[in-house]
Design an enzyme around this catalytic site. Structure first.
Site, short mmCIF file in Angstrom:
data_model
loop_
_atom_site.label_atom_id
_atom_site.label_comp_id
_atom_site.label_asym_id
_atom_site.label_seq_id
_atom_site.Cartn_x
_atom_site.Cartn_y
_atom_site.Cartn_z
CG ASP A 1 -1.68 -1.33 1.33
OD1 ASP A 1 -2.47 -1.62 0.43
OD2 ASP A 1 -1.44 -2.09 2.29
CG HIS B 1 -3.22 -5.24 3.18
ND1 HIS B 1 -2.86 -4.36 2.20
CD2 HIS B 1 -3.45 -6.42 2.55
CE1 HIS B 1 -2.86 -4.98 1.03
NE2 HIS B 1 -3.23 -6.23 1.21
N1 LIG Z 1 -0.52 -8.18 2.36
C1 LIG Z 1 -0.51 -7.93 1.05
O1 LIG Z 1 -0.22 -6.79 0.62
C2 LIG Z 1 -0.83 -9.01 0.05
C3 LIG Z 1 -0.60 -8.76 -1.31
C4 LIG Z 1 -0.91 -9.75 -2.24
C5 LIG Z 1 -1.43 -10.96 -1.82
N2 LIG Z 1 -1.64 -11.19 -0.50
C6 LIG Z 1 -2.16 -12.47 -0.02
O2 LIG Z 1 -1.12 -13.44 -0.09
C7 LIG Z 1 -1.70 -14.75 -0.13
C8 LIG Z 1 -1.05 -15.58 -1.24
O3 LIG Z 1 -1.37 -15.04 -2.51
P1 LIG Z 1 -0.92 -15.79 -3.85
O4 LIG Z 1 -1.42 -14.95 -4.96
O5 LIG Z 1 0.50 -16.20 -3.81
O6 LIG Z 1 -1.85 -17.10 -3.76
P2 LIG Z 1 -1.67 -18.50 -4.53
O7 LIG Z 1 -2.96 -19.21 -4.40
O8 LIG Z 1 -1.07 -18.31 -5.87
O9 LIG Z 1 -0.57 -19.22 -3.63
C9 LIG Z 1 -0.82 -19.57 -2.32
C10 LIG Z 1 0.00 -20.80 -2.02
O10 LIG Z 1 -0.14 -21.08 -0.64
C11 LIG Z 1 -0.25 -22.48 -0.49
N3 LIG Z 1 -0.81 -22.82 0.80
C12 LIG Z 1 -2.13 -22.89 1.15
N4 LIG Z 1 -2.23 -23.30 2.43
C13 LIG Z 1 -0.97 -23.47 2.89
C14 LIG Z 1 -0.43 -23.88 4.14
N5 LIG Z 1 -1.21 -24.22 5.17
N6 LIG Z 1 0.91 -23.94 4.25
C15 LIG Z 1 1.72 -23.62 3.22
N7 LIG Z 1 1.26 -23.24 2.01
C16 LIG Z 1 -0.07 -23.16 1.86
C17 LIG Z 1 -1.08 -22.91 -1.70
O11 LIG Z 1 -0.98 -24.30 -1.95
C18 LIG Z 1 -0.49 -22.04 -2.79
O12 LIG Z 1 0.62 -22.68 -3.41
C19 LIG Z 1 -3.20 -14.51 -0.30
O13 LIG Z 1 -3.85 -14.62 0.95
C20 LIG Z 1 -3.27 -13.10 -0.82
O14 LIG Z 1 -4.53 -12.51 -0.57
C21 LIG Z 1 -1.35 -10.23 0.44
O1 LIG Z 2 -6.22 -7.29 -2.90
C1 LIG Z 2 -5.92 -8.45 -2.63
O2 LIG Z 2 -6.75 -9.28 -2.26
C2 LIG Z 2 -4.48 -8.89 -2.76
C3 LIG Z 2 -3.57 -7.99 -2.01
O3 LIG Z 2 -3.96 -7.85 -0.68
C4 LIG Z 2 -3.40 -6.65 -2.67
O4 LIG Z 2 -3.52 -5.62 -2.00
O5 LIG Z 2 -3.12 -6.62 -3.88
#
Ligand SMILES: NC(=O)c1ccc[n+]([C@@H]2O[C@H](COP(=O)([O-])OP(=O)(O)OC[C@H]3O[C@@H](n4cnc5c(N)ncnc54)[C@H](O)[C@@H]3O)[C@@H](O)[C@H]2O)c1
Ligand SMILES: O=C(O)C[C@H](O)C(=O)O
Length: 332
Positions: free
Chosen positions: A159, A187
């Site tokens: 952000d 967030h």
């Molecule tokens: N804070 C932020 O700014 C921010 C930004 C982007 C994404 N995210 C979050 O990050 C997370 C991951 O996003 P992504 O796009 O990589 O998702 P994705 O689905 O591509 O990958 C997630 C991975 O986590 C694995 N997983 C699920 N449960 C698990 C566990 N118990 N232990 C280990 N691995 C596990 C899945 O098998 C998968 O490979 C989501 O919750 C998303 O919303 C947060």
């Molecule tokens: O928006 C989402 O769900 C993914 C991540 O938290 C983001 O801010 O891009």
């Protein structure tokens, strides 16, 4: 060369993991002279994919990567680690809010908190990325009572980066010339991106962003909603949630912890509130922090006007509600 740092990345077979393993392996976080031992965790059905990621790490021939351990066992993944990127969790789809993921994701962070407590170094620095990140971080710390709770933080750096990028593009200056942007709170779409204290360097002169942009309506309106809704906008466009920018922000966050902040500059991250700025104690609220010797301190004394107060209270209320729901889900 320094001693290798053991670094865990969960969800390593996923979207963010794919960018993150490369960035960490390339030396962007812990330093080009610091070798890393990558501990990559994912769930059992993803071990084939994770094996492919390991092949690619090997094929990158990264000088910093000393070893790679790929596993579906948290006991192995967290053994003696000094840094953890907790990414593994379900991402939201179009039309969802991040807190809609709470029921699905929070128990992952309870289990991983318990495993960190048992197997990680007590000095481990844990960055929670998986959403809803602030509340997952709070739960993770709660179930890891032998690790100082200051060692846990939640990612709002994406952000912050988004907010800096919006301002730099509005002013036509490099993003590095925009400083002291703050993300307050969660967030989520209630976060408060605040440029009241931010500065821009234009033609060698540092001025306040408000004076440089001269458009209070934009800074109090469209700028804020653009940053609040940016994650949703990326999902609508890509049909997948942000990944490259999320991995970059995770690296920026961990690098700030490892290398510290310089001078008067600060960064934003979700940390346990101590009640600063009249926020509710004990929730993981995003504050501006400075960092020294891997320890953060909340920047104190920034003036808060009525506009900011209202926005800071709104996001605080959401964090309290999420905390209550998360505790009920973990104890139920
Ligand atoms: N804070 C932020 O700014 C921010 C930004 C982007 C994404 N995210 C979050 O990050 C997370 C991951 O996003 P992504 O796009 O990589 O998702 P994705 O689905 O591509 O990958 C997630 C991975 O986590 C694995 N997983 C699920 N449960 C698990 C566990 N118990 N232990 C280990 N691995 C596990 C899945 O098998 C998968 O490979 C989501 O919750 C998303 O919303 C947060
Ligand atoms: O928006 C989402 O769900 C993914 C991540 O938290 C983001 O801010 O891009």
């Amino acid at each position: 060369m320094a001693e290798p740092v053991r670094v865990c990345i969960t969800g390593a077979a996923g979207q963010i993991g794919y960018s993150l393993v490369y960035m960490v392996g390339s030396g962007a976080v812990f330093g080009a002279d610091t070798p890393v031992i990558l501990h990559l965790l994912d769930i059992a059905p993803m071990m084939g994919v994770l094996n492919g990621v390991c092949m690619e790490i090997s094929d990158c021939a990264l000088p910093c990567v000393r070893d790679v351990i790929a596993t579906d066992d948290p006991a192995v993944a967290f053994k003696d680690i000094e840094a953890a990127f907790l990414v593994g969790a379900m991402p939201r789809k179009e039309g969802m809010e991040r807190k809609d993921l709470l029921a699905a994701n929070v128990k992952i962070f309870k289990v991983q908190g318990q495993a960190l407590d048992q197997f990680a170094k007590k000095s481990v620095k844990v960055l929670v990325v998986g959403n809803p990140a602030n509340t997952n971080a709070l739960i993770c710390a709660k179930y890891a009572p032998s690790i100082p709770r200051e060692n846990f933080s939640a990612m709002t750096r994406l952000d912050q980066n988004r907010a800096q990028a919006q301002i730099s593009s509005k002013l036509g200056i490099p993003v590095t010339d925009v400083k002291k942007v703050i993300i307050w709170g969660n967030h989520s779409s209630t976060q408060f991106p605040d440029v009241r204290h931010a500065t821009a360097t234009i033609n060698g002169q540092t001025v306040s962003v408000y004076d440089a942009i001269k458009d209070d309506a934009y800074l109090k309106g469209e700028f804020i909603t653009t940053v609040q809704k940016r994650g949703g906008a990326v999902i609508a466009a890509r049909k997948l949630s942000s990944a490259m920018s999320a991995a970059k922000a995770a690296c920026d966050h961990m690098q700030s912890i490892w290398q510290g902040t310089s001078g008067e500059h600060f960064v934003s991250m979700g940390v346990f509130s101590d009640g600063s700025y009249n926020t509710p104690e004990g929730v993981m609220y995003s504050f501006p922090v400075t960092i020294k010797d891997k320890k953060w301190s909340i920047v104190q004394g920034l003036p808060i006007d009525d506009f900011a107060r209202e926005k800071m209270d709104l996001t605080a209320k959401e964090l309290c509600d999420e905390r209550d729901d998360a505790i009920a889900a973990c104890e139920g």
